[in-house]
Design an enzyme around this catalytic site. Structure first.
Site, PDB file in Angstrom:
ATOM      1  N   HIS A  15      95.761  23.808  12.054  1.00 49.11           N
ATOM      2  CA  HIS A  15      94.390  23.284  12.018  1.00 49.11           C
ATOM      3  C   HIS A  15      94.754  21.835  11.600  1.00 49.11           C
ATOM      4  CE1 HIS A  15      93.878  27.716  11.388  1.00 49.11           C
ATOM      5  NE2 HIS A  15      93.159  27.372  12.424  1.00 49.11           N
ATOM      6  N   GLY A  31      83.074  18.027   2.740  1.00 45.61           N
ATOM      7  CA  GLY A  31      82.873  18.748   4.011  1.00 45.61           C
ATOM      8  C   GLY A  31      82.803  18.041   5.153  1.00 45.61           C
ATOM      9  N   ARG A  35      82.041  11.813   6.219  1.00 44.40           N
ATOM     10  CA  ARG A  35      82.192  11.454   4.757  1.00 44.40           C
ATOM     11  C   ARG A  35      83.670  11.206   4.466  1.00 44.40           C
ATOM     12  NH1 ARG A  35      79.364  15.713   1.718  1.00 44.40           N
ATOM     13  NH2 ARG A  35      77.637  14.821   2.698  1.00 44.40           N
ATOM     14  N   ARG A  98      87.199  18.765  -4.365  1.00 44.13           N
ATOM     15  CA  ARG A  98      86.108  18.833  -3.489  1.00 44.13           C
ATOM     16  C   ARG A  98      84.948  17.872  -3.954  1.00 44.13           C
ATOM     17  NH1 ARG A  98      81.966  20.499  -0.412  1.00 44.13           N
ATOM     18  NH2 ARG A  98      80.129  21.542  -1.305  1.00 44.13           N
ATOM     19  N   GLY A 100      81.570  17.264  -2.776  1.00 43.37           N
ATOM     20  CA  GLY A 100      80.455  17.498  -1.654  1.00 43.37           C
ATOM     21  C   GLY A 100      79.168  17.786  -2.282  1.00 43.37           C
ATOM     22  N   GLU A 193      76.145  26.044  -3.529  1.00 46.12           N
ATOM     23  CA  GLU A 193      76.989  25.291  -2.582  1.00 46.12           C
ATOM     24  C   GLU A 193      77.530  26.488  -1.703  1.00 46.12           C
ATOM     25  OE1 GLU A 193      81.003  24.265  -3.278  1.00 46.12           O
ATOM     26  OE2 GLU A 193      80.322  26.360  -3.905  1.00 46.12           O
ATOM     27  N   MET A 194      78.588  25.926  -1.088  1.00 47.56           N
ATOM     28  CA  MET A 194      79.251  26.961   0.058  1.00 47.56           C
ATOM     29  C   MET A 194      80.852  27.045  -0.147  1.00 47.56           C
ATOM     30  SD  MET A 194      76.685  27.037   3.362  1.00 47.56           S
ATOM     31  CE  MET A 194      77.382  28.727   4.016  1.00 47.56           C
ATOM     32  N   ASP A 218      69.738  18.422  -2.947  1.00 43.71           N
ATOM     33  CA  ASP A 218      68.347  19.106  -2.736  1.00 43.71           C
ATOM     34  C   ASP A 218      68.086  20.112  -4.096  1.00 43.71           C
ATOM     35  OD1 ASP A 218      68.779  21.895  -1.572  1.00 43.71           O
ATOM     36  OD2 ASP A 218      70.215  20.411  -0.925  1.00 43.71           O
TER      37      ASP A 218
END
Length: 250
Positions: A15, A31, A35, A98, A100, A193-194, A218
């Site tokens: 990957h 993510g 960005r 991270r 994000g 978030e994820m 948001d």
């Protein structure tokens, strides 16, 4: 798709197309590939692109004279675990932060605020897969968390706050369970978030350090939200806090 590949060839992993040594030990991980490119162009010095497999962009340059890389993670726990595992396992990466976005849950957290995730709850099975019969607590590196908290104190501004506390890493973006978010809020959860839980789980498994520093894009209660353009550009404080954490004790 085949998995569990443990070797890194001169052409990279399944990957990541980078060669051994192309990534710095310190990595910023948004993510969004756009960005990642913006961070490389505006934040890192002399950045060069080192991978673009499936449009997931990675660059290496420096920040304040220290080598630093940026690699997009894509969306969701499965995606971030692939990229984080390959960085830790095959490229000598020691720390990933991270950078994000997240959706605020309590009204005390506002759009454009920063959330530093001191823990990551999740509805993913990941926390139960790493050790048979145990649900792991997914938490960041304390050293990175402490450094980010110190940097946050210097980033306070009128109308925009920095919060430190748990987040919820969901496996479902369009989750419609108001009672779930009510219960999470009562237990001190700041945002949804994820990816953070996946990143923390990989760092735990691979012996690396990780942290998530998030811009609130948001709000689940008020409906306030940043535009797509604002999501890409309005995260400078998050980036500065994340980079400061990466550089601690280096």
């Amino acid at each position: 798709m085949a998995g569990h590949v443990r070797t890194t060839s001169v052409t990279g992993t399944p990957h990541i197309a980078a060669r051994p040594g192309d990534f710095a030990p310190l990595v910023l991980m948004p993510g969004d590939p756009h960005r990642a490119r913006r961070i490389a162009e505006t934040f890192l010095k002399d950045a060069r692109q080192v991978t673009d497999v499936r449009g997931v962009l990675g660059y290496t340059g420096s920040h304040l004279g220290v080598p630093m890389s940026v690699l997009a993670s894509g969306m969701g726990i499965p995606s971030v675990t692939i990229y984080a595992t390959e960085l830790f396992r095959h490229y000598g990466v020691r720390r990933i932060v991270r950078v994000g976005t997240a959706g605020a849950i309590p009204v005390s957290v506002s759009v454009r605020d920063v959330v530093i995730a001191s823990a990551a709850h999740t509805d993913s099975s990941l926390s139960r897969l790493l050790v048979d019969g145990v649900t792991l607590s997914l938490a960041p590196s304390y050293r990175l968390l402490r450094a980010a908290a110190g940097a946050a104190e210097r980033e306070l501004s009128d109308g925009e706050a920095v919060h430190i506390g748990p987040v919820f890493s969901s496996d479902h973006f369009y989750l419609d369970r108001p009672a779930l978010f009510d219960a999470l809020e009562r237990r001190g959860t700041l945002a949804v978030e994820m990816e953070a839980a996946g990143l923390y789980a990989v760092a735990c498994a691979e012996g690396g350090e990780a942290l998530a520093v998030l811009t609130v894009s948001d709000h689940l209660r008020t409906g306030d939200a940043l535009t797509a353009e604002e999501r890409e550009t309005d995260f400078d404080r998050t980036l500065r806090i994340a980079a400061t954490a990466l550089l601690t004790d280096v």
